[in-house]
Write an enzyme that holds these catalytic residues in place. Structure first.
Site, PDB file in Angstrom:
ATOM      1  N   CYS A 145      -5.167  -4.392  -3.707  1.00  0.00           N
ATOM      2  CA  CYS A 145      -4.161  -4.925  -2.783  1.00  0.00           C
ATOM      3  C   CYS A 145      -4.676  -5.021  -1.354  1.00  0.00           C
ATOM      4  CB  CYS A 145      -2.885  -4.090  -2.830  1.00  0.00           C
ATOM      5  SG  CYS A 145      -3.109  -2.360  -2.393  1.00  0.00           S
TER       6      CYS A 145
ATOM      7  N   GLU B 260       5.184  -0.814  -1.402  1.00  0.00           N
ATOM      8  CA  GLU B 260       3.772  -1.020  -1.114  1.00  0.00           C
ATOM      9  C   GLU B 260       3.377  -2.335  -1.773  1.00  0.00           C
ATOM     10  OE1 GLU B 260       2.266   0.622   0.979  1.00  0.00           O
ATOM     11  OE2 GLU B 260       3.406   2.481   1.142  1.00  0.00           O
TER      12      GLU B 260
END
Length: 456
Positions: A244, A210
């Site tokens: 993010c 991720e």
């Protein structure tokens, strides 16, 4: 903490007992985790305040509450997830039945970052436990207070033969990656993700990465600008931009650019006041290194809002940068901070073309009233996930899988996606002994014509 080799030996021995595969054991462990989080809720939020200056509301909404929702969703559905699933069998295999069985990998490594240190450590753990694995957690030392809290909770409720926490910096990461795990789940930067994947390749260990990247936020000339501004400001400056999936840059139609910027300025003032650096609920940058990096990026364009900083508290006011190009330093890396560069476009096709000329982002956000633009953005661009007329909130739906594509990552999780990520699926065909059709056996004689009638 025991030596990592000793921990892995203990976990292997415990896993081989088959205990983690029992549904009731998994349910009990998930309930223990949920109870511990609720018991230590105030302490967890205090740790997040110490590490990132997160306000209680933000800490609960984006960290504690999200993990509790993940736990509740998993506990509600796990009994159906663990059941073998029967699938169709082609006529050529008659008489038989086909099934999909899930099984855990074994001992998994979960490496988490500092920006959402509680959520991004424990949400993957929920998936690992639900699938029947043992786990080693490696939280970030940048968020030391939260990492200590995670370690304390895990030690209280789990034996290290089931779930263990390893603390430390780069050397600890290196030591862990030298060991053979059955699965690695990593959340962090693209650069470190490449190192993780390289290490995993030595043992052919499967990975979920991720990562991140530059997630665009596109605003066309049909958008509701006032509402768009509120939602962009919320998503961009949440956790001081250290997210993010934060909108990394704004790509706005030339004809509405100035009005949108004015609305964004209004929203910044409404949310954080005239002096965001004096707002006690406004988060801080995680460390001096990142603080100085962001101050360097401030020079990439003309500051039209914000730009102020306070070194003592490591805070940078919400900032808008104009006169930015694709060659500007701020557009060469993921910002991961409260800076919002603004670029403009003439046509929607041109906007999508700009996005497609760069690495595939983790998220894409589009503000529009046009169904055609909505369909084009979804169909013509590749990205991990995103929202139409909002930012970030797709992460909060456990029915939506979250993950990247290309340089923004691989693999997905959340809800059933977490269970699937930490499970290997075994395909089993059960053949009946009551009847054995000779079609497949030599000598084949005239079998081909019959086979073609069945397989066509």
């Amino acid at each position: 903490m025991s030596d990592i080799k000793e921990i892995l030996a203990k976990q292997k021995a415990f896993f081989e007992t088959g205990k983690t595969k029992e549904l009731q054991f998994r349910v009990n462990m998930l309930n223990k985790l949920r109870s511990a989080i609720k018991t230590h809720e105030e302490e967890i939020m205090a740790a997040l305040k110490a590490d990132l200056n997160k306000a209680p509301f933000e800490a609960y909404a984006t960290e504690v509450g999200m993990v509790l929702e993940e736990l509740n969703y998993t506990l509600k559905h796990i009994s159906s997830w663990v059941k073998p699933k029967r699938v169709r069998t082609p006529l050529v295999h008659f008489p038989s039945a086909s099934y999909l069985y899930t099984e855990p990998y074994g001992s998994v490594l979960i490496m988490s970052p500092w920006n959402y240190p509680f959520q991004l450590t424990l949400a993957p753990l929920v998936g690992a436990i639900s699938a029947g694995n043992c786990a080693v957690l490696k939280p970030s030392e940048y968020s030391a207070n939260t990492s200590a809290m995670i370690e304390r909770i895990v030690k209280e409720i789990f034996d290290e033969s089931f779930v263990a926490v390893v603390r430390g910096g780069r050397e600890a990461n290196k030591t862990l990656l030298n060991e053979k795990f059955d699965y690695i789940f990593f959340t962090g930067s693209i650069q470190v993700g490449k190192t993780v994947m390289e290490s995993a390749a030595r043992y052919l260990t499967p990975v979920t990465l991720e990562l991140g990247g530059k997630s665009p936020c596109i605003v066309d000339n049909t958008a509701d600008l006032e509402l768009a501004a509120k939602r962009i400001v919320w998503g961009k400056f949440l956790n001081a931009g250290q997210t993010c999936v934060a909108p990394d840059y704004l790509l706005v139609h030339r004809t509405v650019k100035e009005k949108l910027i004015q609305e964004i300025k209004k929203s910044i003032t409404a949310f954080y006041g005239h002096d965001p650096l004096g707002n006690e609920d406004y988060p801080k940058i995680i460390n001096q290194k990142h603080f100085e990096r962001l101050l360097g990026l401030l020079k990439s364009g003309r500051v039209i809002e914000g730009g102020r900083s306070e070194e003592k508290t490591r805070r940078i006011a919400p900032t808008i940068l104009d006169d930015v190009t694709w060659e500007s330093p701020v557009m060469k890396e993921e910002i991961f901070g409260p800076l919002l560069p603004v670029l403009e476009f003439e046509s929607f096709d041109a906007a999508l073309s700009m996005v497609n000329q760069h690495p595939k982002p983790l998220a894409l956000y589009l503000f529009t009233r046009s169904k055609d633009h909505e369909a084009q953005a979804i169909g013509k661009t590749s990205f991990g996930g995103g929202c139409i007329n909002d930012t970030i909130i797709h992460l909060a739906n456990p029915n939506l899988r979250f993950g990247g594509v290309g340089e923004s990552g691989m693999g997905q999780y959340h809800g059933k996606g977490s269970y699937d990520t930490f499970s290997h699926v075994k395909s089993i065909m059960k053949k009946s002994n009551m009847l054995d059709i000779p079609l497949r056996y030599p000598p084949f004689k005239n079998h081909l014509s019959l086979l073609k009638k069945i397989m066509k």
